[in-house]
Write a protein that holds these residues in place. Structure first.
Motif, short mmCIF file in Angstrom:
data_model
loop_
_atom_site.label_atom_id
_atom_site.label_comp_id
_atom_site.label_asym_id
_atom_site.label_seq_id
_atom_site.Cartn_x
_atom_site.Cartn_y
_atom_site.Cartn_z
N ARG A 50 -12.58 29.87 41.17
CA ARG A 50 -14.05 29.93 41.22
C ARG A 50 -14.64 28.55 41.46
NH1 ARG A 50 -17.06 31.46 35.71
NH2 ARG A 50 -15.89 29.59 35.12
N ALA A 51 -14.04 27.51 40.85
CA ALA A 51 -14.52 26.14 40.98
C ALA A 51 -13.35 25.21 40.67
CB ALA A 51 -15.68 25.87 40.02
N VAL A 52 -13.50 23.95 41.09
CA VAL A 52 -12.50 22.93 40.82
C VAL A 52 -13.16 21.82 40.01
CG1 VAL A 52 -10.91 21.24 41.82
CG2 VAL A 52 -11.29 23.42 42.98
N VAL A 53 -12.48 21.41 38.93
CA VAL A 53 -12.96 20.33 38.08
C VAL A 53 -11.92 19.22 38.09
CG1 VAL A 53 -13.70 19.64 35.76
CG2 VAL A 53 -14.17 21.96 36.58
N ALA A 54 -12.32 18.02 38.47
CA ALA A 54 -11.43 16.86 38.42
C ALA A 54 -11.74 16.10 37.14
CB ALA A 54 -11.60 15.97 39.63
N GLY A 55 -10.86 16.20 36.16
CA GLY A 55 -11.10 15.55 34.88
C GLY A 55 -10.57 14.13 34.86
N GLY A 56 -11.02 13.34 33.90
CA GLY A 56 -10.54 11.97 33.75
C GLY A 56 -11.25 10.99 34.67
N PRO A 57 -10.90 9.71 34.57
CA PRO A 57 -11.62 8.65 35.28
C PRO A 57 -11.39 8.63 36.79
CG PRO A 57 -9.74 7.74 34.09
CD PRO A 57 -9.84 9.17 33.67
N HIS A 112 -15.71 12.58 31.68
CA HIS A 112 -16.03 12.56 30.26
C HIS A 112 -14.87 13.18 29.47
CE1 HIS A 112 -20.02 11.74 31.81
NE2 HIS A 112 -20.02 12.90 32.44
N THR A 113 -14.98 13.13 28.17
CA THR A 113 -13.98 13.78 27.32
C THR A 113 -14.07 15.29 27.48
OG1 THR A 113 -14.13 11.97 25.72
CG2 THR A 113 -13.16 14.04 24.97
N GLY A 149 -3.23 8.71 28.42
CA GLY A 149 -4.65 8.40 28.56
C GLY A 149 -5.45 9.37 27.72
N GLU A 150 -6.34 8.86 26.90
CA GLU A 150 -7.08 9.72 25.97
C GLU A 150 -7.91 10.77 26.72
OE1 GLU A 150 -10.52 9.27 22.52
OE2 GLU A 150 -9.31 7.52 23.11
N GLU A 151 -8.61 10.34 27.79
CA GLU A 151 -9.46 11.28 28.53
C GLU A 151 -8.61 12.31 29.25
OE1 GLU A 151 -12.04 9.07 31.05
OE2 GLU A 151 -13.12 8.12 29.40
N GLU A 152 -7.48 11.88 29.83
CA GLU A 152 -6.62 12.80 30.55
C GLU A 152 -5.99 13.83 29.60
OE1 GLU A 152 -6.61 9.57 30.80
OE2 GLU A 152 -6.47 8.90 32.89
N LEU A 153 -5.51 13.35 28.44
CA LEU A 153 -4.93 14.26 27.47
C LEU A 153 -5.97 15.25 26.95
CD1 LEU A 153 -2.68 11.77 25.49
CD2 LEU A 153 -1.88 13.80 26.71
N SER A 154 -7.20 14.77 26.77
CA SER A 154 -8.26 15.65 26.32
C SER A 154 -8.55 16.74 27.35
CB SER A 154 -9.53 14.83 26.05
OG SER A 154 -10.63 15.67 25.78
N ALA A 155 -8.59 16.35 28.63
CA ALA A 155 -8.86 17.33 29.69
C ALA A 155 -7.75 18.37 29.78
CB ALA A 155 -9.03 16.62 31.02
N VAL A 156 -6.49 17.90 29.68
CA VAL A 156 -5.36 18.83 29.75
C VAL A 156 -5.38 19.79 28.57
CG1 VAL A 156 -2.85 18.98 29.56
CG2 VAL A 156 -3.88 17.34 31.14
N ALA A 157 -5.58 19.27 27.37
CA ALA A 157 -5.58 20.11 26.18
C ALA A 157 -6.69 21.15 26.24
CB ALA A 157 -5.72 19.24 24.93
N GLU A 158 -7.86 20.73 26.70
CA GLU A 158 -8.99 21.66 26.77
C GLU A 158 -8.74 22.72 27.85
OE1 GLU A 158 -12.72 22.93 25.28
OE2 GLU A 158 -11.15 21.59 24.56
#
Length: 337
Positions: A51-58, A80-81, A102-111
């Motif tokens: 439906r959509a693509v989200v690129a997480g992290g910096p 963002h986180t 990476g904190e932001e990358e791990l947060s995006a993966v976990a979510e």
């Protein structure tokens, strides 16, 4: 004061040799990343369109610059986180983490895992990000480099195979970077070296950097950062609405000023145009406005072109040229590169 002779002096250039080698090796980094990901890319089949693509992290903004104009579904960069509140099982989340931690990358993966999103992850094998991403619905691309742009190239190749982005060939991107390294290397004299020429033009100027396309504009911001660090001067990157007033307000040049007297002249702007071959960069209305304002303000215009190869390759070539120029500018000014 700027020491022009340093740019063609072997002894002087040896001071910045590590920096120049790092820039010149960018093509090799792209090749390593492409080779590391080759087997994983070969196994990717076009699946149901998300439906959509989200690129997480910096690193998400680079993907947005490449994909947003042509991606057949909505694309969101989320530096963002976590993830946007609406992201769910129908969406694809991209996470690129060359270092694997990476904190932001791990947060995006976990979510993403918690919400059941599909995942496209690039990270080193057996890294924390790799471990966190394991599971059904995850496409994993081994990271063969610590350079984010180099790792982004095979990820774009994966997105192309999914039907979500342009064809991206790692060897073609690497060739574009090798070409810049050959033309901008320290052994090429200033009169035939685009990066040394740019450094000489900016020797006593405040650079104003513009790129007309989405990718060229992103390159402009990163080139501006490099030039700002190299010179210690104000360097602006922006769109035409932001830059035109600066050019129109440029102080009148003083033809009688002595450049060797401290404080004799205030640094004037020089407009640096990054042209990646896109219509907006090559001859659109925004560029016409900028060139007219520069002429009105007697502002010098310097063009940097990279018009061959895939979009990410042209972006990287513009950025590499700017990085070379920043190193030579710092050398001429006697500053750390």
């Amino acid at each position: 004061m700027f020491f022009d002779s340093a740019l063609d002096d072997t002894n002087a250039l040896s001071v910045i040799d590590p920096v120049l080698r790092d820039i010149a090796g960018w093509g090799a980094e792209v090749r390593r990343a492409g080779m590391a990901a080759a087997d994983a890319l070969a196994e990717i089949d076009r699946d149901d369109r998300p439906r959509a693509v989200v690129a997480g992290g910096p690193n998400g903004r680079l993907f947005r610059a490449v994909l947003e104009p042509i991606c057949p579904v909505p694309f969101v960069a989320w530096p963002h986180t976590g993830l946007p509140g609406w992201a769910g099982p129908l969406d694809l989340v991209i996470v690129v983490c060359p270092g694997g931690v990476g904190e932001e990358e791990l947060s995006a993966v976990a979510e993403a895992r918690r919400r059941g999103c599909a995942l496209l992850v690039a990270a080193p094998v057996d890294s924390p990000v790799y471990d966190a991403a394991q599971g059904r619905g995850t496409t994993f691309v081994p990271a063969g480099s610590l350079d984010p742009t180099a790792v982004a190239v095979p990820v774009l190749g994966a997105l192309h195979r999914m039907g979500l982005g342009p064809e991206t060939d790692a060897p073609a991107v690497a060739d574009a970077l090798d070409d810049v390294a050959e033309r901008c290397g320290p052994g090429v004299p200033s009169d035939r070296n685009p990066a040394k020429e740019l450094a000489l033009v900016l020797a006593d100027a405040n650079p104003v950097v513009w790129g007309g396309s989405v990718l060229a504009a992103r390159a402009a911001r990163r080139v501006a950062d490099a030039l700002r660090s190299a010179s210690g001067r104000p360097v602006v990157a922006g769109d035409d609405d932001q830059i035109v007033p600066l050019l129109q307000a440029a102080p009148e040049p003083d033809v009688f000023a002595d450049p060797f007297e401290d404080g004799a002249t205030a640094a004037r702007p020089t407009l640096v145009i990054l042209d990646d071959g896109a219509e907006e960069s090559s001859g659109g209305p925004a560029r016409a406005r900028l060139e007219a304002a520069a002429e009105q303000g007697s502002v010098r215009v310097q063009q940097v072109r990279a018009v061959d190869g895939p979009g990410i390759g042209r972006f990287a070539a513009l950025l590499a040229t700017g990085r070379f120029a920043a190193a030579y500018l710092a050398l001429g000014l006697g500053r750390p590169a």
